[in-house]
Scaffold this active site. Structure first.
Site, mmCIF file in Angstrom:
data_model
loop_
_atom_site.group_PDB
_atom_site.id
_atom_site.type_symbol
_atom_site.label_atom_id
_atom_site.label_comp_id
_atom_site.label_asym_id
_atom_site.label_seq_id
_atom_site.Cartn_x
_atom_site.Cartn_y
_atom_site.Cartn_z
ATOM 1 N N GLY A 1 -80.481 -6.347 2.427
ATOM 2 C CA GLY A 1 -81.759 -6.783 1.865
ATOM 3 C C GLY A 1 -82.247 -5.954 0.700
ATOM 4 O O GLY A 1 -83.376 -6.125 0.252
ATOM 5 N N HIS A 2 -81.416 -5.078 0.173
ATOM 6 C CA HIS A 2 -81.866 -4.166 -0.898
ATOM 7 C C HIS A 2 -80.836 -4.142 -2.020
ATOM 8 O O HIS A 2 -79.947 -3.313 -2.023
ATOM 9 C CB HIS A 2 -82.036 -2.760 -0.335
ATOM 10 C CG HIS A 2 -82.694 -1.793 -1.269
ATOM 11 N ND1 HIS A 2 -81.996 -1.013 -2.156
ATOM 12 C CD2 HIS A 2 -83.995 -1.473 -1.453
ATOM 13 C CE1 HIS A 2 -82.831 -0.243 -2.826
ATOM 14 N NE2 HIS A 2 -84.057 -0.520 -2.408
ATOM 15 N N PHE A 3 -80.881 -4.892 -2.919
ATOM 16 C CA PHE A 3 -81.623 -6.030 -3.394
ATOM 17 C C PHE A 3 -80.802 -7.282 -3.123
ATOM 18 O O PHE A 3 -79.581 -7.223 -3.179
ATOM 19 C CB PHE A 3 -81.875 -5.891 -4.890
ATOM 20 C CG PHE A 3 -82.840 -4.785 -5.227
ATOM 21 C CD1 PHE A 3 -84.191 -5.049 -5.304
ATOM 22 C CD2 PHE A 3 -82.402 -3.489 -5.454
ATOM 23 C CE1 PHE A 3 -85.088 -4.051 -5.637
ATOM 24 C CE2 PHE A 3 -83.293 -2.490 -5.775
ATOM 25 C CZ PHE A 3 -84.640 -2.767 -5.874
ATOM 26 N N PRO B 1 -76.788 -5.567 -4.159
ATOM 27 C CA PRO B 1 -77.146 -4.402 -3.342
ATOM 28 C C PRO B 1 -77.046 -3.069 -4.079
ATOM 29 O O PRO B 1 -76.123 -2.844 -4.864
ATOM 30 C CB PRO B 1 -76.162 -4.463 -2.178
ATOM 31 C CG PRO B 1 -75.045 -5.318 -2.631
ATOM 32 C CD PRO B 1 -75.589 -6.239 -3.670
ATOM 33 N N VAL B 2 -78.032 -2.224 -3.822
ATOM 34 C CA VAL B 2 -78.127 -0.883 -4.389
ATOM 35 C C VAL B 2 -78.562 0.047 -3.249
ATOM 36 O O VAL B 2 -79.370 -0.336 -2.406
ATOM 37 C CB VAL B 2 -79.166 -0.832 -5.538
ATOM 38 C CG1 VAL B 2 -79.353 0.582 -6.054
ATOM 39 C CG2 VAL B 2 -78.751 -1.750 -6.666
#
Length: 149
Positions: free
Chosen positions: A46-48, A52-53
């Site tokens: 969920g990040h992002f 993803p990061v």
């Protein structure tokens, strides 16, 4: 003093919250270690979304585990007496320069600024495999034998 494997065994973390793969060097002046961020870690979902990061708080935690907790365990002196020591984070000041993506391996280098009155203050820096600084700053913590103050 303890060797690197003994220090890793004393870390008060386990998966999925252990962010130390290897402790490369440690002495009274600092520590260097590595961690590879598995693509399967839950926070990437969920990040992002779709890009993803690694969250900054996780990068900070990785620097704290390698650069302050491992060093605090090494410096504490409690280990020799048989008592278990803990390093509790008290303050952070971290600047973020580059993202860390799933699957990336990072290296954390810490330099002890001071260790007195059970307080450890360190300069920390994280680099990616290309040798680029992704974040850096300072961390402080207290070395204690109790978790509840």
């Amino acid at each position: 003093m303890m060797n690197k494997q003994e220090i890793l065994e004393k870390l008060p973390y386990s998966a999925p919250f252990l962010f130390v793969d290897d402790l490369l060097t440690i002495d009274e002046n600092g520590a260097t270690g590595t961690y590879t961020f598995s693509k399967d870690l839950d926070f990437y979902k969920g990040h992002f979304k779709d890009h993803p990061v690694t969250p900054g708080v996780i990068l900070t935690e990785t620097m704290a585990q390698i650069g302050m907790v491992c060093l605090g365990i090494y410096l504490s002196g409690y280990i020799d007496s048989g008592a278990s020591s803990h390093v509790m984070l008290t303050s952070t000041a971290i600047d973020f320069m580059k993202p860390v993506f799933p699957g990336e391996k990072v290296t954390v280098v810490s330099e002890k600024v001071y260790f007195r009155f059970k307080k450890l203050h360190c300069k920390v820096e994280m680099k990616n495999e290309a040798g680029e600084v992704v974040c850096k700053g300072t961390l402080s913590g207290m070395v204690t034998t109790k978790l509840n103050g």
